[in-house]
Design an enzyme around this catalytic site. Structure first.
Site, short mmCIF file in Angstrom:
data_model
loop_
_atom_site.label_atom_id
_atom_site.label_comp_id
_atom_site.label_asym_id
_atom_site.label_seq_id
_atom_site.Cartn_x
_atom_site.Cartn_y
_atom_site.Cartn_z
N GLU A 200 -50.05 -3.81 28.45
CA GLU A 200 -50.21 -5.25 28.68
C GLU A 200 -50.91 -5.58 30.00
OE1 GLU A 200 -46.93 -7.89 27.35
OE2 GLU A 200 -45.93 -6.04 26.81
N HIS A 216 -40.64 19.70 19.95
CA HIS A 216 -40.49 20.11 18.56
C HIS A 216 -41.60 19.59 17.67
CE1 HIS A 216 -36.51 21.88 19.30
NE2 HIS A 216 -36.45 20.95 20.22
N LYS A 310 -49.21 -14.46 17.73
CA LYS A 310 -48.06 -15.37 17.52
C LYS A 310 -48.54 -16.69 16.92
CE LYS A 310 -44.84 -13.67 21.03
NZ LYS A 310 -44.13 -13.89 22.29
O1 PA5 Z 1 -44.75 -9.11 27.19
C1 PA5 Z 1 -44.80 -10.00 26.35
O2 PA5 Z 1 -45.33 -11.11 26.56
C2 PA5 Z 1 -44.19 -9.76 24.98
O3 PA5 Z 1 -43.83 -8.43 24.82
C3 PA5 Z 1 -42.97 -10.69 24.80
O4 PA5 Z 1 -41.92 -10.30 25.63
C4 PA5 Z 1 -42.56 -10.65 23.33
O5 PA5 Z 1 -43.61 -11.13 22.53
C5 PA5 Z 1 -41.32 -11.50 23.06
O6 PA5 Z 1 -41.40 -12.78 23.64
P1 PA5 Z 1 -40.16 -13.30 24.48
O7 PA5 Z 1 -39.96 -12.30 25.58
O8 PA5 Z 1 -40.54 -14.63 25.00
O9 PA5 Z 1 -38.99 -13.33 23.53
#
Ligand code: PA5
Length: 317
Positions: A200, A216, A310
């Protein structure tokens, strides 16, 4: 992290002996950390990253922690609906959104964490809240005290040496696919967090694996066409509680991989409590991902791919 150490949690009166954490991505991984920490208290914590609830909850009736930074993640909201239907004991953790609205309407225990961050940057808050909730429910008594030491270790690392260590590691990882190796115990969820932060923040492909399992299967992959392995850098994460057997496996695994991959690095946990040690390793991974983002000239905050997906999921409704 300092603020997270000062969170307060509502006491949940419950006679349950196990927990389930429901959450996705940067919010769900708090559950993976909590599960390892709960091992030290002899408590079982399962983690659910998906819709609804796993069927076993009907019989075992765990304390459910719903963890969603935005409070708007569809999988976690679907778990919330199932929790309400099943009448399970619950603590909701979020910065706001429909999850906290539902918690308010249903009279659930809830913890509001600091708003305005990216979920992955709020990890200290989310984990701190989960630890406090488990402590307040009597399932991990005294665990909250470790949040203070963890905050100190993190502060020290930020001020002294953390960034230069991260810069050295980022140099080895640059322009390579990264494999992060942990072991069963504390370093496994940390390896997962490194991987997701690299994805990310640095917009780079990465994966994580753990010893002994990777011995393994995964090591055979290194014996294939050598041009593939030459695109990979491996980082292994170590903790002082690593057994002699696992240390030996790390040494032997490194012998197998080091001739086939482009670069190999190691990082060791600092601090005293399990929580502090996990967070020290976590912070180094976070800093490495930000260093790599700078080297690649990408914005570590931006996650358009996630937001876009999303959005599309909502449009299809
Ligand atoms: O890092 C991110 O933005 C995502 O991995 C979010 O954490 C994930 O989509 C879930 O959203 P939230 O943390 O708002 O529940």
């Amino acid at each position: 992290m300092r603020g997270a150490a000062e969170l307060t949690a509502p006491v949940v009166s419950t006679d349950v002996s196990e927990m389930l954490v429901c959450g996705m991505g940067g919010s769900g991984i708090a559950g993976d950390y909590l599960a390892r920490l709960a091992d030290g208290h002899g408590v079982r914590v399962a983690v659910h990253k998906g819709y609804g609830l796993p069927p076993w909850t009907e019989r075992c009736r765990p304390l459910v922690i719903l963890s969603s930074y935005s409070g708007a993640t569809e999988e976690t909201l679907s778990a919330a609906e199932a929790v309400e239907g099943a009448g399970l004991p619950v603590v909701a953790i979020a910065s706001g959104g429909p999850l906290l609205e539902r918690a308010g309407a249903a009279g659930w225990a809830s913890i509001r964490v600091q708003p305005g961050l990216q979920p992955r940057a709020a990890f200290g808050w989310l984990l701190g809240a989960a630890v406090r909730a488990a402590d307040a429910a009597g399932l991990m008594s005294g665990a909250s005290a470790d949040l203070v030491e963890a905050a100190d270790v993190v502060d020290r690392l930020l001020e002294d040496g953390g960034w230069s260590l991260a810069a050295d590691l980022a140099e080895g990882l640059e322009h390579r696919i990264v494999a992060v190796y942990g072991s069963t115990g504390l370093t496994a969820p940390v390896a997962n967090r490194w991987k997701t932060q690299l994805n990310e923040n640095a917009k780079t492909p990465a994966w994580w694996s753990v010893l002994p399992e990777l011995d393994h299967n995964e090591i055979v992959g290194w014996s294939g066409p050598d041009h593939l392995g030459r695109n990979v850098a491996v980082v292994s994460l170590h903790d002082r509680d690593e057994s002699e057997t696992i240390a030996r496996r790390f040494r032997l695994t490194r012998q197998v991989t080091s001739t086939d991959v482009a670069w190999v690095g190691t990082v060791r946990a600092q601090g005293s409590s399990a929580l502090a040690r996990m967070l020290s390793l976590t912070l180094v991974g976070d800093m490495v991902s930000v260093e790599l983002a700078a080297r690649y000239g990408v914005d570590p905050m931006e996650v358009e791919a996630i937001d876009d997906l999303k959005r599309k999921m909502r449009e299809d409704d």
